[in-house]
Design a protein around this motif. Sequence first.
Motif, PDB file in Angstrom:
ATOM      1  N   LEU A  45       0.836  -1.204   0.000  1.00 44.70           N
ATOM      2  CA  LEU A  45       0.000   0.000   0.000  1.00 44.70           C
ATOM      3  C   LEU A  45       0.871   1.254   0.000  1.00 44.70           C
ATOM      4  N   PHE A  46       1.871   1.263   0.862  1.00 48.02           N
ATOM      5  CA  PHE A  46       2.766   2.419   0.958  1.00 48.02           C
ATOM      6  C   PHE A  46       3.453   2.687  -0.378  1.00 48.02           C
ATOM      7  N   SER A  47       3.862   1.631  -1.050  1.00 51.28           N
ATOM      8  CA  SER A  47       4.508   1.789  -2.354  1.00 51.28           C
ATOM      9  C   SER A  47       3.601   2.525  -3.327  1.00 51.28           C
ATOM     10  N   ARG A  48       2.283   2.286  -3.233  1.00 47.80           N
ATOM     11  CA  ARG A  48       1.322   2.907  -4.139  1.00 47.80           C
ATOM     12  C   ARG A  48       0.757   4.211  -3.606  1.00 47.80           C
ATOM     13  N   GLY A  49       1.227   4.665  -2.431  1.00 46.08           N
ATOM     14  CA  GLY A  49       0.738   5.918  -1.867  1.00 46.08           C
ATOM     15  C   GLY A  49      -0.620   5.799  -1.212  1.00 46.08           C
ATOM     16  N   GLN A  50      -0.989   4.606  -0.766  1.00 43.82           N
ATOM     17  CA  GLN A  50      -2.297   4.394  -0.161  1.00 43.82           C
ATOM     18  C   GLN A  50      -2.197   4.326   1.363  1.00 43.82           C
ATOM     19  N   TRP A  51      -3.366   4.490   2.006  1.00 45.02           N
ATOM     20  CA  TRP A  51      -3.447   4.498   3.462  1.00 45.02           C
ATOM     21  C   TRP A  51      -4.494   3.495   3.920  1.00 45.02           C
ATOM     22  N   VAL A  52      -4.481   3.206   5.222  1.00 43.67           N
ATOM     23  CA  VAL A  52      -5.486   2.357   5.851  1.00 43.67           C
ATOM     24  C   VAL A  52      -6.436   3.249   6.649  1.00 43.67           C
ATOM     25  N   THR A  53      -7.737   3.046   6.471  1.00 48.01           N
ATOM     26  CA  THR A  53      -8.723   3.771   7.271  1.00 48.01           C
ATOM     27  C   THR A  53      -8.832   3.099   8.633  1.00 48.01           C
ATOM     28  N   GLU A  54      -8.484   3.837   9.656  1.00 48.76           N
ATOM     29  CA  GLU A  54      -8.467   3.255  10.995  1.00 48.76           C
ATOM     30  C   GLU A  54      -9.880   2.969  11.497  1.00 48.76           C
ATOM     31  N   ARG A  55     -10.020   1.892  12.223  1.00 44.31           N
ATOM     32  CA  ARG A  55     -11.273   1.552  12.896  1.00 44.31           C
ATOM     33  C   ARG A  55     -11.053   1.755  14.390  1.00 44.31           C
ATOM     34  N   PHE A  56     -11.691   2.792  14.929  1.00 42.42           N
ATOM     35  CA  PHE A  56     -11.459   3.176  16.326  1.00 42.42           C
ATOM     36  C   PHE A  56     -12.656   2.876  17.213  1.00 42.42           C
ATOM     37  N   THR A  57     -13.870   3.209  16.743  1.00 41.59           N
ATOM     38  CA  THR A  57     -15.050   3.006  17.565  1.00 41.59           C
ATOM     39  C   THR A  57     -15.511   1.559  17.491  1.00 41.59           C
ATOM     40  N   GLU A  58     -16.353   1.193  18.448  1.00 39.67           N
ATOM     41  CA  GLU A  58     -16.892  -0.160  18.460  1.00 39.67           C
ATOM     42  C   GLU A  58     -17.647  -0.455  17.170  1.00 39.67           C
ATOM     43  N   ALA A  59     -18.408   0.514  16.676  1.00 36.58           N
ATOM     44  CA  ALA A  59     -19.170   0.297  15.447  1.00 36.58           C
ATOM     45  C   ALA A  59     -18.245   0.084  14.260  1.00 36.58           C
ATOM     46  N   GLU A  60     -17.162   0.862  14.196  1.00 36.83           N
ATOM     47  CA  GLU A  60     -16.226   0.716  13.081  1.00 36.83           C
ATOM     48  C   GLU A  60     -15.529  -0.649  13.117  1.00 36.83           C
ATOM     49  N   ILE A  61     -15.140  -1.075  14.301  1.00 38.41           N
ATOM     50  CA  ILE A  61     -14.468  -2.370  14.423  1.00 38.41           C
ATOM     51  C   ILE A  61     -15.430  -3.500  14.050  1.00 38.41           C
ATOM     52  N   ALA A  62     -16.634  -3.429  14.575  1.00 38.79           N
ATOM     53  CA  ALA A  62     -17.604  -4.496  14.325  1.00 38.79           C
ATOM     54  C   ALA A  62     -17.999  -4.583  12.855  1.00 38.79           C
ATOM     55  N   ALA A  63     -17.903  -3.472  12.133  1.00 36.63           N
ATOM     56  CA  ALA A  63     -18.319  -3.449  10.725  1.00 36.63           C
ATOM     57  C   ALA A  63     -17.276  -4.036   9.784  1.00 36.63           C
ATOM     58  N   ASP A  64     -16.103  -4.381  10.288  1.00 32.58           N
ATOM     59  CA  ASP A  64     -15.060  -4.922   9.409  1.00 32.58           C
ATOM     60  C   ASP A  64     -15.423  -6.345   8.982  1.00 32.58           C
ATOM     61  N   PRO A  65     -15.565  -6.576   7.688  1.00 26.89           N
ATOM     62  CA  PRO A  65     -15.913  -7.940   7.249  1.00 26.89           C
ATOM     63  C   PRO A  65     -14.825  -8.967   7.525  1.00 26.89           C
ATOM     64  N   LYS A  66     -13.590  -8.515   7.784  1.00 28.55           N
ATOM     65  CA  LYS A  66     -12.497  -9.439   8.047  1.00 28.55           C
ATOM     66  C   LYS A  66     -12.197  -9.581   9.542  1.00 28.55           C
ATOM     67  N   LEU A  67     -13.103  -9.091  10.370  1.00 29.32           N
ATOM     68  CA  LEU A  67     -12.884  -9.102  11.811  1.00 29.32           C
ATOM     69  C   LEU A  67     -12.742 -10.519  12.352  1.00 29.32           C
ATOM     70  N   THR A  68     -11.710 -10.712  13.185  1.00 30.96           N
ATOM     71  CA  THR A  68     -11.566 -11.955  13.941  1.00 30.96           C
ATOM     72  C   THR A  68     -11.475 -11.608  15.417  1.00 30.96           C
ATOM     73  N   THR A  69     -11.967 -12.488  16.259  1.00 33.50           N
ATOM     74  CA  THR A  69     -11.981 -12.239  17.701  1.00 33.50           C
ATOM     75  C   THR A  69     -11.461 -13.462  18.442  1.00 33.50           C
ATOM     76  N   ALA A  70     -10.588 -13.203  19.423  1.00 34.43           N
ATOM     77  CA  ALA A  70     -10.067 -14.294  20.250  1.00 34.43           C
ATOM     78  C   ALA A  70      -9.963 -13.809  21.689  1.00 34.43           C
ATOM     79  N   THR A  71     -10.320 -14.676  22.620  1.00 32.32           N
ATOM     80  CA  THR A  71     -10.135 -14.387  24.036  1.00 32.32           C
ATOM     81  C   THR A  71      -8.949 -15.204  24.537  1.00 32.32           C
ATOM     82  N   VAL A  72      -8.020 -14.516  25.184  1.00 32.94           N
ATOM     83  CA  VAL A  72      -6.825 -15.198  25.689  1.00 32.94           C
ATOM     84  C   VAL A  72      -6.794 -15.082  27.201  1.00 32.94           C
ATOM     85  N   ARG A  73      -6.376 -16.148  27.851  1.00 27.72           N
ATOM     86  CA  ARG A  73      -6.322 -16.168  29.319  1.00 27.72           C
ATOM     87  C   ARG A  73      -5.036 -16.836  29.771  1.00 27.72           C
ATOM     88  N   GLY A  74      -4.642 -16.518  30.992  1.00 29.74           N
ATOM     89  CA  GLY A  74      -3.465 -17.164  31.518  1.00 29.74           C
ATOM     90  C   GLY A  74      -3.288 -16.847  32.976  1.00 29.74           C
TER      91      GLY A  74
END
Length: 765
Positions: free
Chosen positions: A736-765
């Motif tokens: 992307l950088f080579s082509r002068g492109q940027w990533v649109t940040e997902r900051f709010t809960e709605a923005e994160i949840a709307a990502d079609p590539k979203l993955t979620t994991a819970t980790v414990r230890g």
Amino acid sequence: MKHILTALALVAAALVALRPGAPALAADGRYSAEIRRTEYGLPHVSAKDYGGLGFGYGYAFAQDNLCVLASWVVTLRGERSRYFGPKADSDDPVRPVANLVSDVYYKSVADSGVVRRLLTQPPPVGPSDELRRLVDGYVAGYNRYLEQTGAANLPDPTCRGKSWVGPITATDIWNNILDLDRMASGSQLKEFIVGEAEAEGAQPGPAPGSNAWALGRRATRDGHGMLLADPHFPWNGIRRFYQVQLTIPGVLDVSGGSLYGMPVVQIGHNATVAWTHTVSHAQRFTLYRLDLVDPTSYRVDGRTEPMGRQQMEVTLQDGTVVEHTLLTSRYGPVLAAGHTDKVAYALADVNAANLRAADEWLAMAKSRNLAELKAAQAAHQGMAFVHTLATDAGGTAYFADASVVPHVTDAQAERCAKPSPIPGLEEYVLDGSTSACLWGKDRDAVVPGIFGPASQPRLTRADYVANSNNTSWMTNPSAPLTGYPRVWGKARTDLEPRPRVSLDMIAQRLSGTDGLGAPGFTLETLQATSQGKRNYTFELMRPDLLKLCRTDSEPTASDGTQVDVGEACRTLAAWDGRATLDGEGAVLWREFFTRLERPTKPGDPVYSPWRVPFDPEHPLTTPRGLKHDDPVVRQALADAVLYFQTNGIPLTLTPGRAQHYSSIPIPGCTEGEGCFDRVRMRGRLGADGRYPEVDTGSSFMMAVELTPDGPRTRTILTYSLSTNPSSPHHTDQTALFSRGQWVTERFTEAEIAADPKLTTATVRG
């Protein structure tokens, strides 16, 4: 019985937490975090407490970059010679040294006990409880991932199954924080401290650079605060940035970048405040000349003081143990360099005992406005070597060199000055034989010997503040910052081309003369401006270069060859002066210009090709022009063209064909050429028309607009998220950088949840 055992466990946990340096356990004795990943693998870590947040962050980071931190832990423990041999270069990306030198230095840091002492101190000198929990959780998360995966099954072949990969400790992370704070001082002087033969003739290396703009309401189209972060840090090793969002609901919600192994966001934003940093010109250390009584003692105020001794043992690959002794003084370590039977030199490092920066970043992340950000910096005073530029939702722009600087006035520096035997360390060598030359004190300083907040260069504006590693005096040309002690950096000095083009880019945008539409910044024009690829030295010298071409079409090269430069001149005349991937003429100009900058032989002063020299009364328009009738200039052009001709390299060679990272073409040009979005390669153009791989440049770029509806943010992690060559996120953002492109940040809960590539994991230890 169960309730009694639970109560006893809680009491025991509380007692452990009170012990200095002990793990700050989660309330229920377990860590838990949620890791959500959006496009390009970007992690959003959330937890109910600081321990869990650190756990999730350490786990996510290890998934992407475990090998880099594992190698760096070997460095911090002084064990590189054991695993990689004493003569190989260390993995320090800023200033690599021989492993043996590195090992002796880091063992001396551990032997000094500085981290152990700091962990017994209350804040702000020692870490806060929140930071301790973050660090302990980060360590536990990293170790949990390693335990689950196993060293033999790590996805990164770089360290898979290696004997040097193992669990880390909180001490390792504290040592990493300390070493980062020393990056512009003690950590870059390892050879001088250790004094190995390889250090002869060594000089301190350049620190990483950066660009930063904080824009206020008068500079933006809609009156919103905006910020551009463009740090120029190494593209390999421990000083890479990792992008992350860290959230404790109702307590902390911050997004941005942090250097590897740091559990806090260092450049970033929350809902209402955004900040970034650039490397400051201020001094970070002084040398004290010691008048020796004998080889291991010296005089202060007429009294003899013995030197301390540190005896380090370094194990080599074959099991041999090498012993090395270092000397110490009241000021700090005694340098091996410059030591005679009459004098020695000691390093007084202003960041020798500084762990405060991490707490300062954590407090800044929780700030709701600039007033709270300023209060956070005043409370901790830990910024080790950087300026701070920030803005808030109210549309105010702020600059401060709130960094840690030794309290040395100009009068004291002159009165106490002593000559230095070490090239590159000529300034701030003070008389160590009298306590009258000790660093001074400010009442508002949190530790003795540094300037307090009231003495720091600061500027608050409604239009903008900017810095590209120039001294603070031209933060905004309408309000020069002058009158500060020289230890902060000299005022009224040549800005150099990169800071000049930065200020010119802002001026053109504010006047609407840059071809990007109506005056004033929008988020989109901020992005476009920052990636304009302007080569400022070419812009300033082009008219005189064309005069040279008209008056001498066959200048003489340094070997006496007459060179036809006609085609080269036509190429440069047609070039638009931008170092884009297809910029025909960009590489030719660089090869010509860099030959102008090189001394003719070692020890000679650097030649100045400028026709009009620098004038402090006109810092934005001088120097300028090219000495087109100077034989040195004509010879440099002939030499550059001859190199292309001799090696069959086309004069129209473009950055897209000449410079790369992981086989991806990289646009941009170099620091000396005056490029805002600069790149650096360690080495010259090869006979094949290619440079060595890009190793430094724009790293974590972030453009933020703080609107009433929340932040709008665009980012690009130039070298991508993961160092693992088998990861899908190893070079995806680099493309992307080579082509002068940027990533649109997902900051709010709605923005994160709307990502079609979203993955979620819970980790414990």
